[in-house]
Scaffold this active site. Structure first.
Site, PDB file in Angstrom:
ATOM      1  N   TYR A   9      43.423  17.399  13.644  1.00 28.03           N
ATOM      2  CA  TYR A   9      43.131  17.372  12.200  1.00 28.03           C
ATOM      3  C   TYR A   9      43.921  18.465  11.519  1.00 28.03           C
ATOM      4  O   TYR A   9      43.847  19.640  11.903  1.00 28.03           O
ATOM      5  CB  TYR A   9      41.626  17.606  12.024  1.00 28.03           C
ATOM      6  CG  TYR A   9      41.127  17.507  10.609  1.00 28.03           C
ATOM      7  CD1 TYR A   9      41.419  16.400   9.820  1.00 28.03           C
ATOM      8  CD2 TYR A   9      40.332  18.519  10.067  1.00 28.03           C
ATOM      9  CE1 TYR A   9      40.937  16.315   8.521  1.00 28.03           C
ATOM     10  CE2 TYR A   9      39.845  18.430   8.776  1.00 28.03           C
ATOM     11  CZ  TYR A   9      40.148  17.332   7.998  1.00 28.03           C
ATOM     12  OH  TYR A   9      39.664  17.247   6.724  1.00 28.03           O
ATOM     13  N   GLY A  43       2.203  -5.017   7.028  1.00 27.53           N
ATOM     14  CA  GLY A  43       3.359  -4.171   7.343  1.00 27.53           C
ATOM     15  C   GLY A  43       3.008  -2.913   8.104  1.00 27.53           C
ATOM     16  O   GLY A  43       3.884  -2.256   8.667  1.00 27.53           O
ATOM     17  N   ARG A  58      -2.242   8.998   3.036  1.00 28.51           N
ATOM     18  CA  ARG A  58      -2.595   9.898   4.140  1.00 28.51           C
ATOM     19  C   ARG A  58      -1.424  10.214   5.058  1.00 28.51           C
ATOM     20  O   ARG A  58      -1.517  11.039   5.948  1.00 28.51           O
ATOM     21  CB  ARG A  58      -3.757   9.294   4.946  1.00 28.51           C
ATOM     22  CG  ARG A  58      -5.098   9.515   4.281  1.00 28.51           C
ATOM     23  CD  ARG A  58      -6.196   8.795   5.017  1.00 28.51           C
ATOM     24  NE  ARG A  58      -6.183   7.364   4.756  1.00 28.51           N
ATOM     25  CZ  ARG A  58      -6.840   6.464   5.474  1.00 28.51           C
ATOM     26  NH1 ARG A  58      -7.516   6.838   6.543  1.00 28.51           N
ATOM     27  NH2 ARG A  58      -6.798   5.188   5.160  1.00 28.51           N
ATOM     28  N   GLY A  81       0.817  -1.219   0.000  1.00 26.57           N
ATOM     29  CA  GLY A  81       0.000   0.000   0.000  1.00 26.57           C
ATOM     30  C   GLY A  81       0.846   1.261   0.000  1.00 26.57           C
ATOM     31  O   GLY A  81       1.996   1.266   0.431  1.00 26.57           O
ATOM     32  N   THR A  87      -6.600  -6.931  -1.265  1.00 24.77           N
ATOM     33  CA  THR A  87      -5.791  -7.784  -0.386  1.00 24.77           C
ATOM     34  C   THR A  87      -5.659  -9.225  -0.918  1.00 24.77           C
ATOM     35  O   THR A  87      -4.619  -9.851  -0.736  1.00 24.77           O
ATOM     36  CB  THR A  87      -6.382  -7.792   1.039  1.00 24.77           C
ATOM     37  OG1 THR A  87      -7.807  -7.934   0.950  1.00 24.77           O
ATOM     38  CG2 THR A  87      -6.074  -6.508   1.783  1.00 24.77           C
ATOM     39  N   GLU A 137     -17.293  -5.940   4.102  1.00 24.05           N
ATOM     40  CA  GLU A 137     -16.570  -4.660   4.108  1.00 24.05           C
ATOM     41  C   GLU A 137     -17.576  -3.541   4.373  1.00 24.05           C
ATOM     42  O   GLU A 137     -18.726  -3.625   3.924  1.00 24.05           O
ATOM     43  CB  GLU A 137     -15.878  -4.446   2.765  1.00 24.05           C
ATOM     44  CG  GLU A 137     -14.697  -5.382   2.543  1.00 24.05           C
ATOM     45  CD  GLU A 137     -13.707  -5.343   3.693  1.00 24.05           C
ATOM     46  OE1 GLU A 137     -13.089  -4.294   3.910  1.00 24.05           O
ATOM     47  OE2 GLU A 137     -13.557  -6.369   4.388  1.00 24.05           O
TER      48      GLU A 137
END
Ligand code: UD1
Ligand code: CA
Length: 455
Positions: free
Chosen positions: A384, A101, A15, A11, A79, A151
């Site tokens: 240095y 994830g 957003r 995905g 999915t 859904e």
């Protein structure tokens, strides 16, 4: 029965309003995907397949692990379509656990409860929510058996009142996955291939369906925006603080300490407000860390006191150290017992012997400092030369006067004293006073210039 894990991570995460792919957004400085993979690995699966898509190169570059299998999903068609991309890599004799994830806080214990159920079951992780908005709803018949998942976009008003939701996490019996996926179409409100359609296929095939609820209410929370990311960070940090308290650490304010790595504490450690611990940190017995310190990949020896506003990175501090306030200890610093490093002191890639002190305004870089050395305020190792770094070696019992520059490579032998204000370019012999300072003169009768008088 062996288990393989498919993690969906294709995905985009629009957003998030970020150029970093969603699954790389961090919780405690670690990409969410890494949290999920850590949990996945703890189940000892035969393989882990990651379905990736958006920001693919970036995601793969961040997760360097040779044991992972990457399956590319070119277009995000749902999915079920995502899981289809993993099919080629799966063994038909293994159960398949589907993870996400962007659901980073799931605990292994909860997944283990799913795995413990009969291998022939389709196991769903479901949850009762007082506000189920946005989630797929679990449909059950009057005897309580799961019949399907609806859904939200496809649900009737009545179905939307159902509070039991689909977390998305499921465990599919071996043999079944490929056949079921082939039967899923995209005739729904979103025109997507829904993985949730597996449930009605299981019902049709008389495969038993069981459900498990997460042990903690926050486990299955997903992240779609920065607000949810912040919420999960808070939950994660709350549990880190709880673990420290349980181990006996005193936290002046458990809500204002952050753990972004692995921390091991001895007994009677105290952390003040605003302490941030990163990477691998070990704190010995009786260590006290003052307010607003960052300690990263470091060991702080027993009985040490770190005062406010210190930054300690890649250092190994011996016991009874006294550091800060306002000290910066950089990688490669190793100190023996009882070393004092005070305000505005910076140390890099240096070893410091027992009871040596640099209490104010000092830079020691690429140095080997002996025992019981006193480094005066304003001492600088000039390590240095614009091209190369050089070492400064300071023997035991050396006293360095304030405002001294040590031009490396240079050695100050044991017991030497360096007069204040010196620029030391050569070896300073043992036991002697060495200084390089122009003679002090006084101009008798000299007058300060006055405004307006140019002659
Ligand atoms: C899904 C579930 C829903 C559940 C919810 C939980 C389906 C059809 N619905 O809905 O029942 O309540 O999760 O959060 O499964 N992904 C891909 N490739 C794709 C599509 C998605 O990798 O083609 C990944 C996404 O990156 C995301 C996850 O799958 O991590 C879930 O996808 P998303 O589109 O957010 O599903 P939801 O509509 O939230
Ligand atoms: Ca989602």
């Amino acid at each position: 029965m062996p288990l393989c894990i498919v993690t969906l991570a294709a995905g985009q995460g629009k957003r998030m309003n970020s150029s970093l792919p969603k699954v790389l957004q961090p919780i405690a400085q670690r990409p969410m995907l890494q949290h999920v993979l850590g949990t996945a690995k703890s189940l000892q699966p035969s393989k882990i397949v990651i379905v990736y898509g958006h920001g693919g190169t970036q995601v793969r570059a961040h997760v360097l692990d040779e044991d992972l299998i990457w399956a590319y999903q070119k277009e995000q068609k749902g999915t079920a379509h995502a899981v289809m991309q993993a099919l080629d890599y799966l063994d038909p004799n293994e159960r398949v656990l589907i993870l996400y994830g962007d659901v980073p806080l799931l605990r292994a214990e909860t997944l283990q409860r799913m795995v413990a159920l009969p291998c022939s079951d389709l196991v769903l992780l479901t949850q009762r929510l007082s506000d189920p908005t946005g989630y797929g709803r679990i449909l059950r018949n009057i005897s309580g058996q799961v019949q399907g998942i609806r859904e939200e976009k496809d649900a009737s008003v009545q179905e939307r009142n159902i509070q039991e939701i689909n977390t998305g996490i499921m465990l599919v019996p071996a043999n079944r996955l490929a056949g079921w996926l082939a039967r899923i179409d995209c005739q729904n409100a979103q025109g997507e291939y829904y993985l949730t359609d597996l449930v009605q296929l299981a019902v049709a095939d008389e495969v038993p369906i069981s459900t498990v609820e997460p042990g903690e209410p926050w486990e299955a929370l997903g992240v779609n925006d920065k607000s949810q990311l912040a919420q999960l960070e808070k939950i994660y940090q709350y549990h880190q603080a709880e673990a420290l308290l349980k181990a006996g650490v005193t936290l002046m304010d458990p809500e204002r300490v952050a753990v972004r790595g692995q921390v091991t504490c001895g007994r009677d450690v105290t952390l003040d407000v605003g302490v941030i611990l990163e990477g691998q940190v070990t704190l010995g017995d009786n260590v006290s860390i003052g307010p607003y310190c960052v300690i990263r990949n470091a060991h702080v020896g027993q009985g040490s006191i770190i005062e406010a506003f210190c930054h300690i990175d890649g250092a190994n501090l011996g016991g009874l150290a006294h550091v800060g306030p306002y000290a910066r200890i950089r990688p490669g610093t190793v100190t023996a017992e009882g070393v004092h490093l005070g305000n505005f002191v910076e140390i890099k890639n240096s070893t410091i012997g027992v009871y040596s002190k640099a209490n104010h305004l000092t830079y020691l870089g690429d140095s080997t400092v002996g025992e019981r050395v006193n480094v005066g305020a304003g001492t600088i190792t000039c390590n240095y030369d614009g091209a190369n770094k050089h070492r400064t070696v300071i023997g035991d019992d050396v006293f360095i006067g304030s405002d001294t520059q040590l031009i490396a490579p240079v050695t100050i032998e044991s017991g030497a004293t360096i007069g204040a204000g010196s620029t030391i370019v050569r070896r300073a012999p043992a036991g002697e006073l060495t200084l390089s300072r122009s003679e002090q003169v006084t101009k008798k009768g000299w007058k300060r210039p006055r405004k307006g008088k140019t002659e």
